[in-house]
Scaffold this active site. Structure first.
Site, mmCIF file in Angstrom:
data_model
loop_
_atom_site.group_PDB
_atom_site.id
_atom_site.type_symbol
_atom_site.label_atom_id
_atom_site.label_comp_id
_atom_site.label_asym_id
_atom_site.label_seq_id
_atom_site.Cartn_x
_atom_site.Cartn_y
_atom_site.Cartn_z
ATOM 1 N N ASN A 1 0.853 -1.095 0.037
ATOM 2 C CA ASN A 1 0.012 0.160 -0.058
ATOM 3 C C ASN A 1 0.891 1.228 0.145
ATOM 4 O O ASN A 1 0.268 2.399 0.137
ATOM 5 C CB ASN A 1 -0.735 -0.007 1.079
ATOM 6 C CG ASN A 1 -2.330 -0.859 0.940
ATOM 7 O OD1 ASN A 1 -2.641 -0.812 -0.073
ATOM 8 N ND2 ASN A 1 -2.761 -1.543 2.118
ATOM 9 N N LYS B 1 6.201 3.161 -3.810
ATOM 10 C CA LYS B 1 6.432 1.844 -4.561
ATOM 11 C C LYS B 1 5.545 1.519 -5.771
ATOM 12 O O LYS B 1 5.596 1.248 -6.779
ATOM 13 C CB LYS B 1 6.515 0.600 -3.604
ATOM 14 C CG LYS B 1 7.783 0.791 -2.850
ATOM 15 C CD LYS B 1 8.034 -0.146 -1.834
ATOM 16 C CE LYS B 1 7.294 -1.458 -1.552
ATOM 17 N NZ LYS B 1 7.714 -2.089 -0.454
ATOM 18 N N ASP C 1 10.637 -7.343 -0.903
ATOM 19 C CA ASP C 1 11.329 -6.738 0.280
ATOM 20 C C ASP C 1 12.576 -6.050 -0.012
ATOM 21 O O ASP C 1 13.341 -6.715 -0.797
ATOM 22 C CB ASP C 1 11.511 -7.898 1.231
ATOM 23 C CG ASP C 1 11.598 -7.195 2.674
ATOM 24 O OD1 ASP C 1 10.528 -6.430 3.183
ATOM 25 O OD2 ASP C 1 12.472 -7.452 3.417
ATOM 26 N N LYS D 1 16.182 6.700 -11.646
ATOM 27 C CA LYS D 1 16.383 5.657 -10.700
ATOM 28 C C LYS D 1 15.911 4.215 -11.029
ATOM 29 O O LYS D 1 16.375 3.440 -10.729
ATOM 30 C CB LYS D 1 15.615 6.182 -9.343
ATOM 31 C CG LYS D 1 15.760 5.329 -8.044
ATOM 32 C CD LYS D 1 14.884 5.931 -6.999
ATOM 33 C CE LYS D 1 15.104 4.869 -5.779
ATOM 34 N NZ LYS D 1 14.025 5.174 -4.859
ATOM 35 N N HIS E 1 17.635 -0.928 -7.808
ATOM 36 C CA HIS E 1 17.499 -2.213 -7.413
ATOM 37 C C HIS E 1 16.121 -2.824 -7.474
ATOM 38 O O HIS E 1 15.924 -3.812 -8.297
ATOM 39 C CB HIS E 1 17.814 -2.255 -5.622
ATOM 40 C CG HIS E 1 17.087 -1.169 -5.042
ATOM 41 N ND1 HIS E 1 17.630 0.275 -5.114
ATOM 42 C CD2 HIS E 1 16.202 -1.162 -4.166
ATOM 43 C CE1 HIS E 1 16.800 0.968 -4.606
ATOM 44 N NE2 HIS E 1 16.059 0.242 -3.879
#
Ligand code: IMP
Length: 193
Positions: free
Chosen positions: A8, A12, A68, A171, A176
């Site tokens: 949420n 992201k 994660d 970015k 990552h």
């Protein structure tokens, strides 16, 4: 196709939505009525990603992916790592986390660090993982006001600006999460999911 992205976090969602092909419609946790705190108790970045994806599949029945991420600093034996979000305490405050990290690195000449994202995809009864790494270093001071988390103190290798000073597009290209997401997308396309 519809796929749950177990988050949420609007930062992201924004990042990932800009990378996912148009035919993939992402659903957030809110979209599927999930308002609980999903357990993240395994002690590793990879373990937590898998735990979250499995939890959504088991409890809500949706195929989904969960990510994660952690910042791993060489001179601190990989800290803050899996504890990145709450490094300076349960308030989960980005400024406090950065201040703690800068203080711990104050006298250390080696400032090498990497961001690591693991995405776990729970689909058609199988669990797959994708890992994206961005190597770089921790700056001595905070620079920039874009992004979130540790962005103002992380410079990717070959860059003289922090993640908080470059555009989201840039970015995504070198970061990552972008790298892990690209692997996820290639997988979905390759297997025609
Ligand atoms: P998460 O697993 O994506 O929730 O990330 C855990 C923590 O790592 C976040 O709370 C941030 O402190 C940090 N983090 C994750 N991704 C980034 C990023 O792209 N830039 C800076 N910090 C990040």
């Amino acid at each position: 196709m519809k796929l749950v992205f177990a988050t949420n976090n609007s930062n992201k969602l924004k990042e990932v939505q800009s990378l996912v092909p148009k035919h993939i419609q992402l659903l957030s946790l809110k979209d599927i009525g999930c308002e609980e705190d999903i357990p993240e108790t395994t002690g590793t970045i990879e373990g937590n990603a898998k735990q979250k994806a499995n939890h959504i599949k088991t409890k809500y029945g949706y195929d989904c992916f969960a990510d994660d991420t952690g910042l791993e600093v060489s001179a601190l034996n990989g800290e803050p790592g899996v504890d990145s979000a709450h490094y300076a305490g349960p308030q989960r405050n980005a400024e406090d986390n950065m201040d703690k990290l800068l203080e711990k690195l104050k006298d250390k000449p080696n400032r090498a660090a990497q961001f690591k994202t693991v995405i776990a995809l729970q689909i058609n009864g199988e669990l797959h993982t994708f890992t994206g790494i961005c190597e770089g270093e921790i700056t001595k001071e905070k620079h920039g006001d874009k992004g979130f988390g540790y962005d103002p103190i992380f410079k990717a290798e070959g860059y003289n600006k922090t993640f908080a000073e470059i555009s989201l597009e840039e970015k995504n290209k070198i970061g990552h999460r972008g790298k892990a997401i690209k692997q996820l997308i290639s997988f979905l396309i390759k297997y025609n999911i």
